[in-house]
Design an enzyme around this catalytic site. Structure first.
Site, mmCIF file in Angstrom:
data_model
loop_
_atom_site.group_PDB
_atom_site.id
_atom_site.type_symbol
_atom_site.label_atom_id
_atom_site.label_comp_id
_atom_site.label_asym_id
_atom_site.label_seq_id
_atom_site.Cartn_x
_atom_site.Cartn_y
_atom_site.Cartn_z
ATOM 1 C CG LEU A 117 -1.650 1.291 1.548
ATOM 2 C CD1 LEU A 117 -2.567 1.709 0.406
ATOM 3 C CD2 LEU A 117 -2.416 1.182 2.864
ATOM 4 C CG ASP A 118 2.666 4.829 2.434
ATOM 5 O OD1 ASP A 118 3.721 4.980 1.808
ATOM 6 O OD2 ASP A 118 2.288 5.590 3.337
ATOM 7 N N PRO A 119 4.802 1.787 1.117
ATOM 8 C CG PRO A 119 6.967 1.139 0.488
ATOM 9 C CD PRO A 119 6.074 1.266 1.687
ATOM 10 C CG ASP A 122 2.864 4.946 -1.905
ATOM 11 O OD1 ASP A 122 3.133 3.849 -2.410
ATOM 12 O OD2 ASP A 122 3.572 5.462 -1.008
#
Length: 419
Positions: A91-93, A96
């Site tokens: 997800l993050d990273p 994004d």
């Protein structure tokens, strides 16, 4: 369902909260999945109901998920060995990256510039949850540990540095949608993203974290009082302690208070931190009381204040039946067009997980586990064939991953010009 292909095998290290979607998708694609965890029971639980998955016991203590300088030192060796090491695909990273480089690439191809890039992400307890009563939306060791990191970022062309002790003080209200009372603060080092995203023209580059309002003040109190310290303390060592301490006894020792009476403990905390108002103090003290820091409850000794506190939070902050988690991710771009005009564009993802204790996935599990599975499958089937240490921070890698996630799994960020 595709038949089982014995030539395609995956070793999944760990069986944490976000791994089930990865194991499911790979298994359903006919890929043999071996799930390795320190505890065989955890591996067995993750593989329940999966046809092509097998549990084993394995202790791996040094895992790296980010493309750090130390990992990049292995790039040459990985290329020479013909190995693809795909990192930062969660997800993050992860997600994004996919939509940051998309927008940046489109702006550059149109002759424009990125003047400012802000990116904030939060894994939160669903806003309706009772856990919000103490504004403590995170419950895991990694999240609390991250709060002890310093932060660096570009602001108006200059590098700004924030120490870990000052981090919560930088949190500011951040509007995304009506009804969500968020605050945002910087997370770790954002300065290298001007180079990673190829936006040397950007004057402001900040990647950070979203939390509900009230969270930073609560955590700052924990930091100031010493509860997030990783310094070993003899009285928190289970092997050296003759008998388990109560939380009020442990709190007194952490605060170096001569008394474990609740009034004296509150006074000791108040001497180490500052509250914006009497109401703020009452709210935060109420939260500490709810955790049990002034109680007769026995601690689970884990050597230092941070780990010992986490042991209690793991029990206190379990999701209850029917509760959901929430993920919010937003990029905000200040853009100068080729003709000199400017605009602001956002790219936003909001996901609510399935109710806890149902068959569905949490939002965090879906948005971390599914991209990971997609990345693995694309490496295995040759759609990602580049060798070395990789991360999807260019359109060459990001575009096919983005398309697969959107078309087959409904995971995407929605772009909107707001000004």
């Amino acid at each position: 369902m595709p038949g089982m292909d014995s030539s395609r095998k995956v070793l999944l290290l760990g069986s944490g909260f976000v791994t089930r979607p990865t194991a499911e998708l790979l298994s359903e694609s006919g890929i043999t999945v071996t799930v390795a965890c320190r505890h065989i029971d955890a591996s067995k639980k993750l593989t329940e109901g999966l046809k092509n998955a097998h549990p084993i016991c394995l202790d791996v203590t040094d895992e790296v998920a980010l493309v750090s300088p130390a990992m990049m030192e292995l790039d040459k060796e990985a290329k020479e060995a013909g190995i693809t090491v795909l990192n930062e695909i969660g997800l993050d990273p992860g997600i994004d990256h996919l939509y940051a480089v998309k927008a940046i690439d489109e702006v550059h191809k149109a002759g424009g510039k990125i003047l400012s890039f802000l990116s904030y992400c939060g894994g939160l307890v669903g806003y309706h949850s009772a856990l919000v009563k103490i504004h403590m939306s995170a419950k895991y060791f990694g999240v609390l540990l991250a709060l002890r990191n310093s932060a660096s970022y570009y602001k108006d062309g200059k590098v700004e540095n924030v120490s870990s002790t000052e981090l919560m003080g930088t949190a500011k209200p951040y509007f995304i949608y009506p009804g969500y009372a968020f605050v945002a603060y910087p997370n770790r080092d954002s300065t290298d993203y001007r180079e990673r995203y190829d936006i040397p023209e950007a004057k402001t580059v900040i990647r950070g974290t979203l939390r509900f309002q009230g969270f930073p003040e609560f955590v700052k109190t924990l930091v100031d009082a010493g509860f997030l310290s990783e310094e070993p303390r003899d009285f928190l060592n289970a092997e050296e302690s003759t008998k388990p301490l109560s939380w009020k006894e442990a709190t007194a020792k952490i605060l170096k208070s001569t008394s474990d009476d609740e009034k004296d403990l509150i006074w000791a905390i108040s001497s180490k931190t500052k509250f914006a108002s009497t109401a703020e103090k009452e709210r935060i003290i109420s939260g500490l009381r709810w955790i049990g820091l002034f109680s007769e409850d026995k601690i689970t000794s884990r050597g230092n204040p941070l780990d010992t506190l986490c042991a209690t939070l793991e029990e206190k902050m379990q999701y209850e039946a029917g509760e959901r988690d929430l993920v919010m991710l937003q990029h905000k771009f200040e853009i100068e067009n080729a003709d000199g005009t400017t605009k602001t564009m956002t790219s936003t993802l909001v996901e609510t997980g399935a109710p806890f204790r149902t068959k569905g996935w949490s939002a965090m599990a879906k948005l971390v586990g599914v991209p990971c599975a997609v990345g693995v499958k694309m490496v295995l089937d040759g759609r990602i064939s580049e060798k070395g240490i990789l991360a999807p921070v260019n359109e060459r890698l990001a575009a096919p991953l983005r398309k697969e996630l959107c078309d087959k799994h409904g995971i995407y960020m929605k772009e909107k010009v707001v000004v």
